[in-house]
Design a protein around this motif. Structure first.
Motif, PDB file in Angstrom:
ATOM      1  N   TRP A  91       0.835  -1.200   0.000  1.00 39.35           N
ATOM      2  CA  TRP A  91       0.000   0.000   0.000  1.00 39.35           C
ATOM      3  C   TRP A  91       0.875   1.258   0.000  1.00 39.35           C
ATOM      4  O   TRP A  91       0.610   2.230  -0.712  1.00 39.35           O
ATOM      5  CB  TRP A  91      -0.923  -0.021   1.211  1.00 39.35           C
ATOM      6  N   GLY A  92       1.931   1.226   0.808  1.00 43.22           N
ATOM      7  CA  GLY A  92       2.845   2.366   0.856  1.00 43.22           C
ATOM      8  C   GLY A  92       3.500   2.633  -0.487  1.00 43.22           C
ATOM      9  O   GLY A  92       3.593   3.782  -0.930  1.00 43.22           O
ATOM     10  N   TRP A  93       3.961   1.567  -1.153  1.00 42.83           N
ATOM     11  CA  TRP A  93       4.589   1.754  -2.471  1.00 42.83           C
ATOM     12  C   TRP A  93       3.572   2.253  -3.491  1.00 42.83           C
ATOM     13  O   TRP A  93       3.925   3.034  -4.395  1.00 42.83           O
ATOM     14  CB  TRP A  93       5.214   0.455  -2.943  1.00 42.83           C
ATOM     15  N   ALA A  94       2.309   1.819  -3.368  1.00 39.72           N
ATOM     16  CA  ALA A  94       1.277   2.328  -4.279  1.00 39.72           C
ATOM     17  C   ALA A  94       1.095   3.835  -4.101  1.00 39.72           C
ATOM     18  O   ALA A  94       0.977   4.585  -5.082  1.00 39.72           O
ATOM     19  CB  ALA A  94      -0.040   1.595  -4.034  1.00 39.72           C
ATOM     20  N   ILE A  95       1.094   4.291  -2.841  1.00 40.86           N
ATOM     21  CA  ILE A  95       0.977   5.725  -2.567  1.00 40.86           C
ATOM     22  C   ILE A  95       2.195   6.470  -3.096  1.00 40.86           C
ATOM     23  O   ILE A  95       2.084   7.545  -3.699  1.00 40.86           O
ATOM     24  CB  ILE A  95       0.799   5.962  -1.055  1.00 40.86           C
ATOM     25  N   ILE A  96       3.383   5.897  -2.876  1.00 41.53           N
ATOM     26  CA  ILE A  96       4.617   6.545  -3.339  1.00 41.53           C
ATOM     27  C   ILE A  96       4.597   6.737  -4.851  1.00 41.53           C
ATOM     28  O   ILE A  96       4.897   7.825  -5.365  1.00 41.53           O
ATOM     29  CB  ILE A  96       5.835   5.714  -2.910  1.00 41.53           C
ATOM     30  N   ILE A  97       4.240   5.688  -5.578  1.00 41.74           N
ATOM     31  CA  ILE A  97       4.212   5.769  -7.045  1.00 41.74           C
ATOM     32  C   ILE A  97       3.148   6.763  -7.505  1.00 41.74           C
ATOM     33  O   ILE A  97       3.388   7.600  -8.387  1.00 41.74           O
ATOM     34  CB  ILE A  97       3.970   4.376  -7.651  1.00 41.74           C
ATOM     35  N   GLN A  98       1.960   6.670  -6.894  1.00 41.07           N
ATOM     36  CA  GLN A  98       0.878   7.572  -7.289  1.00 41.07           C
ATOM     37  C   GLN A  98       1.244   9.034  -7.033  1.00 41.07           C
ATOM     38  O   GLN A  98       1.041   9.898  -7.895  1.00 41.07           O
ATOM     39  CB  GLN A  98      -0.399   7.223  -6.530  1.00 41.07           C
ATOM     40  N   LYS A  99       1.815   9.322  -5.867  1.00 39.59           N
ATOM     41  CA  LYS A  99       2.173  10.699  -5.538  1.00 39.59           C
ATOM     42  C   LYS A  99       3.297  11.212  -6.435  1.00 39.59           C
ATOM     43  O   LYS A  99       3.289  12.375  -6.845  1.00 39.59           O
ATOM     44  CB  LYS A  99       2.588  10.794  -4.071  1.00 39.59           C
ATOM     45  N   THR A 100       4.250  10.360  -6.735  1.00 43.90           N
ATOM     46  CA  THR A 100       5.338  10.775  -7.624  1.00 43.90           C
ATOM     47  C   THR A 100       4.799  11.172  -8.986  1.00 43.90           C
ATOM     48  O   THR A 100       5.177  12.205  -9.548  1.00 43.90           O
ATOM     49  CB  THR A 100       6.368   9.640  -7.762  1.00 43.90           C
ATOM     50  N   VAL A 101       3.891  10.355  -9.516  1.00 47.20           N
ATOM     51  CA  VAL A 101       3.285  10.664 -10.819  1.00 47.20           C
ATOM     52  C   VAL A 101       2.444  11.937 -10.725  1.00 47.20           C
ATOM     53  O   VAL A 101       2.517  12.820 -11.596  1.00 47.20           O
ATOM     54  CB  VAL A 101       2.428   9.476 -11.300  1.00 47.20           C
ATOM     55  N   ASN A 102       1.644  12.053  -9.657  1.00 49.59           N
ATOM     56  CA  ASN A 102       0.782  13.228  -9.508  1.00 49.59           C
ATOM     57  C   ASN A 102       1.583  14.519  -9.354  1.00 49.59           C
ATOM     58  O   ASN A 102       1.223  15.559  -9.909  1.00 49.59           O
ATOM     59  CB  ASN A 102      -0.136  13.046  -8.298  1.00 49.59           C
ATOM     60  N   TYR A 103       2.673  14.454  -8.597  1.00 55.95           N
ATOM     61  CA  TYR A 103       3.470  15.657  -8.379  1.00 55.95           C
ATOM     62  C   TYR A 103       4.161  16.103  -9.664  1.00 55.95           C
ATOM     63  O   TYR A 103       4.273  17.299  -9.938  1.00 55.95           O
ATOM     64  CB  TYR A 103       4.510  15.423  -7.282  1.00 55.95           C
ATOM     65  N   ARG A 104       4.650  15.148 -10.443  1.00 52.34           N
ATOM     66  CA  ARG A 104       5.250  15.517 -11.722  1.00 52.34           C
ATOM     67  C   ARG A 104       4.220  16.157 -12.643  1.00 52.34           C
ATOM     68  O   ARG A 104       4.506  17.159 -13.313  1.00 52.34           O
ATOM     69  CB  ARG A 104       5.851  14.273 -12.380  1.00 52.34           C
ATOM     70  N   ALA A 105       3.010  15.578 -12.667  1.00 53.01           N
ATOM     71  CA  ALA A 105       1.952  16.154 -13.495  1.00 53.01           C
ATOM     72  C   ALA A 105       1.581  17.550 -13.003  1.00 53.01           C
ATOM     73  O   ALA A 105       1.326  18.460 -13.816  1.00 53.01           O
ATOM     74  CB  ALA A 105       0.725  15.243 -13.476  1.00 53.01           C
ATOM     75  N   ALA A 106       1.551  17.749 -11.686  1.00 54.39           N
ATOM     76  CA  ALA A 106       1.216  19.065 -11.136  1.00 54.39           C
ATOM     77  C   ALA A 106       2.259  20.098 -11.504  1.00 54.39           C
ATOM     78  O   ALA A 106       1.933  21.250 -11.841  1.00 54.39           O
ATOM     79  CB  ALA A 106       1.070  18.959  -9.612  1.00 54.39           C
ATOM     80  N   ARG A 107       3.545  19.714 -11.446  1.00 58.24           N
ATOM     81  CA  ARG A 107       4.605  20.667 -11.818  1.00 58.24           C
ATOM     82  C   ARG A 107       4.529  21.021 -13.298  1.00 58.24           C
ATOM     83  O   ARG A 107       4.703  22.192 -13.670  1.00 58.24           O
ATOM     84  CB  ARG A 107       5.974  20.076 -11.453  1.00 58.24           C
TER      85      ARG A 107
END
Length: 230
Positions: free
Chosen positions: A39-55
């Protein structure tokens, strides 16, 4: 000693075998840690993708905002369906700007403060969205080692009970139980270490992104302030 060594060598010490031989409580503890890690790795991957998209979205909006296009036209283009956080912050400010005009074109008093509050509320929503899930990483990083330690203590307790029943302290009797117990601690660390590392990294990334929104809000507020003064 050779027969005992040979007997210990015949024991399967693979991860699955250690899990299968563990007591039900230790098995449940290990499963909880594995689920928490996944679950933690799923959050890490999702947040990494979301943050790149936000930038990327913020950079794209900044180019449009500073392109010289009239702000009213830019607002008309994105007001119905803002596609990113920066656009939502801008839309919140422009919406309040337009609502602050009376029918005769004059501004309702206190427009500047209302516009800033509207953008602050929009930024707070975006910050909450960006930080969603990070608390889980913090919880895993803080508790997983102790959960794994609980499994280890329980497993060692069971190993000592088996030693007492067998009345044999040979390597063949002691090693499997200790190995099963230590597997729980290993899984706890496996879940906790990435959670702590990426919690710190993602929190810093989120703060930088939100800081960018706040800087834009300040610049936009300054532009509107000049128009108000004019």
């Amino acid at each position: 000693m050779e027969p005992l060594a040979a007997q210990a060598a015949d024991v399967d010490f693979s991860t699955w075998a250690l899990f299968a031989r563990a007591t039900p409580i230790v098995q449940i503890t290990m499963l909880m840690l594995v689920v928490a890690s996944i679950w933690g790795w799923a959050i890490i991957i999702q947040k990494t993708v979301n943050y790149r998209a936000a930038r990327r979205a913020s950079a794209r909006f900044d180019r449009a905002f500073w392109s010289g296009e009239p702000l009213d036209e830019l607002y008309d283009q994105i007001a119905d369906a803002p596609s990113c956080a920066a656009e939502r912050v801008f839309a919140a400010g422009m919406t309040e700007w337009r609502r602050s005009h009376r029918d005769d074109g004059a501004l309702i008093p206190g427009a500047q403060a209302r516009i800033e509050r509207a953008m602050d509320v929009a930024i707070a929503r975006e910050a909450e969205r960006l930080n969603g899930g990070l608390s889980f990483l913090a919880t895993v990083g803080a508790t997983a080692p102790f959960v794994g330690l609980f499994g280890t203590v329980w497993g060692i307790k069971h190993a000592f009970e088996q030693i007492a029943i067998a009345q044999n302290t040979s390597l063949a009797v002691v090693a499997p139980g200790i190995a099963e117990a230590l597997l729980a601690t290993a899984l706890g660390l496996l879940a906790a270490i990435p959670a702590v590392i990426f919690y710190n990294k993602l929190t810093a990334d989120s703060d930088r992104i939100v800081g960018g929104y706040e800087s834009f809000a300040d610049e936009f507020s300054t532009i509107l302030s000049r128009q108000l003064d004019a």
